[in-house]
Scaffold this motif. Structure first.
Motif, PDB file in Angstrom:
ATOM      1  N   THR A  86       0.916  -1.192  -0.062  1.00 54.91           N
ATOM      2  CA  THR A  86      -0.183   0.141  -0.054  1.00 54.91           C
ATOM      3  C   THR A  86       0.779   1.054   0.007  1.00 54.91           C
ATOM      4  OG1 THR A  86      -1.600  -1.173   1.058  1.00 54.91           O
ATOM      5  CG2 THR A  86      -1.869   1.210   1.406  1.00 54.91           C
ATOM      6  N   SER A  87       1.796   1.345   0.540  1.00 53.38           N
ATOM      7  CA  SER A  87       2.798   2.348   0.543  1.00 53.38           C
ATOM      8  C   SER A  87       3.411   2.418  -0.682  1.00 53.38           C
ATOM      9  CB  SER A  87       3.850   2.097   1.825  1.00 53.38           C
ATOM     10  OG  SER A  87       4.934   3.225   1.677  1.00 53.38           O
ATOM     11  N   SER A  88       3.766   1.646  -1.368  1.00 53.29           N
ATOM     12  CA  SER A  88       4.189   1.683  -2.525  1.00 53.29           C
ATOM     13  C   SER A  88       3.065   2.067  -3.654  1.00 53.29           C
ATOM     14  CB  SER A  88       4.988   0.653  -3.176  1.00 53.29           C
ATOM     15  OG  SER A  88       5.748  -0.123  -2.593  1.00 53.29           O
TER      16      SER A  88
ATOM     17  N   GLU B  29       2.551  10.341  -7.409  1.00 51.54           N
ATOM     18  CA  GLU B  29       3.429  10.478  -8.603  1.00 51.54           C
ATOM     19  C   GLU B  29       2.484  11.070  -9.723  1.00 51.54           C
ATOM     20  OE1 GLU B  29       6.338   8.002 -11.478  1.00 51.54           O
ATOM     21  OE2 GLU B  29       6.780   8.002  -9.209  1.00 51.54           O
ATOM     22  N   GLU B  30       1.352   9.940 -10.067  1.00 54.90           N
ATOM     23  CA  GLU B  30       0.666  10.234 -11.169  1.00 54.90           C
ATOM     24  C   GLU B  30      -0.306  11.520 -10.883  1.00 54.90           C
ATOM     25  OE1 GLU B  30       0.102   8.552 -13.990  1.00 54.90           O
ATOM     26  OE2 GLU B  30       1.957   7.418 -13.257  1.00 54.90           O
TER      27      GLU B  30
ATOM     28  N   PHE C 107      -4.857   0.479   3.405  1.00 51.69           N
ATOM     29  CA  PHE C 107      -4.908   1.827   2.515  1.00 51.69           C
ATOM     30  C   PHE C 107      -5.734   2.810   3.359  1.00 51.69           C
ATOM     31  CE2 PHE C 107      -7.528   4.626  -0.127  1.00 51.69           C
ATOM     32  CZ  PHE C 107      -6.639   5.153  -1.108  1.00 51.69           C
ATOM     33  N   GLU C 108      -6.733   2.402   4.249  1.00 51.49           N
ATOM     34  CA  GLU C 108      -7.334   3.210   5.190  1.00 51.49           C
ATOM     35  C   GLU C 108      -6.437   3.945   6.174  1.00 51.49           C
ATOM     36  OE1 GLU C 108     -10.968   2.838   8.341  1.00 51.49           O
ATOM     37  OE2 GLU C 108     -11.121   1.642   6.337  1.00 51.49           O
TER      38      GLU C 108
ATOM     39  N   LEU D  42      -0.534  -7.458 -10.015  1.00 47.85           N
ATOM     40  CA  LEU D  42      -0.860  -6.679  -9.153  1.00 47.85           C
ATOM     41  C   LEU D  42      -0.488  -5.049  -9.827  1.00 47.85           C
ATOM     42  CD1 LEU D  42      -1.915  -5.643  -6.305  1.00 47.85           C
ATOM     43  CD2 LEU D  42       0.441  -6.010  -5.464  1.00 47.85           C
ATOM     44  N   TYR D  43      -1.722  -4.376 -10.044  1.00 48.75           N
ATOM     45  CA  TYR D  43      -1.353  -3.046 -10.585  1.00 48.75           C
ATOM     46  C   TYR D  43      -2.449  -2.020 -10.394  1.00 48.75           C
ATOM     47  CZ  TYR D  43      -4.202  -4.643 -14.426  1.00 48.75           C
ATOM     48  OH  TYR D  43      -5.155  -5.282 -15.603  1.00 48.75           O
TER      49      TYR D  43
END
Length: 121
Positions: free
Chosen positions: A10-12, A19-20, A51-52, A113-114
């Motif tokens: 999640t951090s990545s 960045e996007e 994520f939360e 995973l993307y």
């Protein structure tokens, strides 16, 4: 509680999202859709919780994470027929529906995973 694996993923993911957003001049994340394969070693509930936890109190607070699981698709190592095995821990050893071969299948889908989609403002 999310595991270290999901926290790291999640951090990545959040780094990629930021960045996007920066590339496109966006200031607010509404939705992030992540596609993950059934063989990607991801626990969806743990990823959602991570994520939360990691967005709480940040610039991404209030955004939503949507998870989309990709089914496993195999190609028989013997006859080459492509098929979808039933979801289970032993999916890779499912007998080919055409020739009955149980070993040597090639994974065509289900390991990825993307980040599939971002909705930003």
């Amino acid at each position: 509680m999310p595991s270290m694996h999901e926290m790291s993923l999640t951090s990545s993911l959040l780094d990629i999202i930021r960045e996007e957003m920066k590339k496109h001049g966006a200031s607010r994340l509404v939705l992030a859709r992540v596609r993950f394969g059934a063989l990607a070693n991801v626990v969806p509930e743990a990823l959602s919780m991570a994520f939360e936890v990691l967005t709480q109190g940040t610039d991404l607070d209030g955004s939503r994470l949507e998870l989309d699981e990709e089914a496993i698709r195999l190609a028989c190592g013997e006859c080459g027929r492509e098929f979808f095995p039933p979801p289970s821990a032993a999916a890779l050893f499912t007998a080919c529906p055409q020739c009955g071969q149980e070993l040597g299948h090639r994974v065509l889908a289900g390991k990825s995973l993307y980040l599939e989609h971002l909705e930003v403002e």
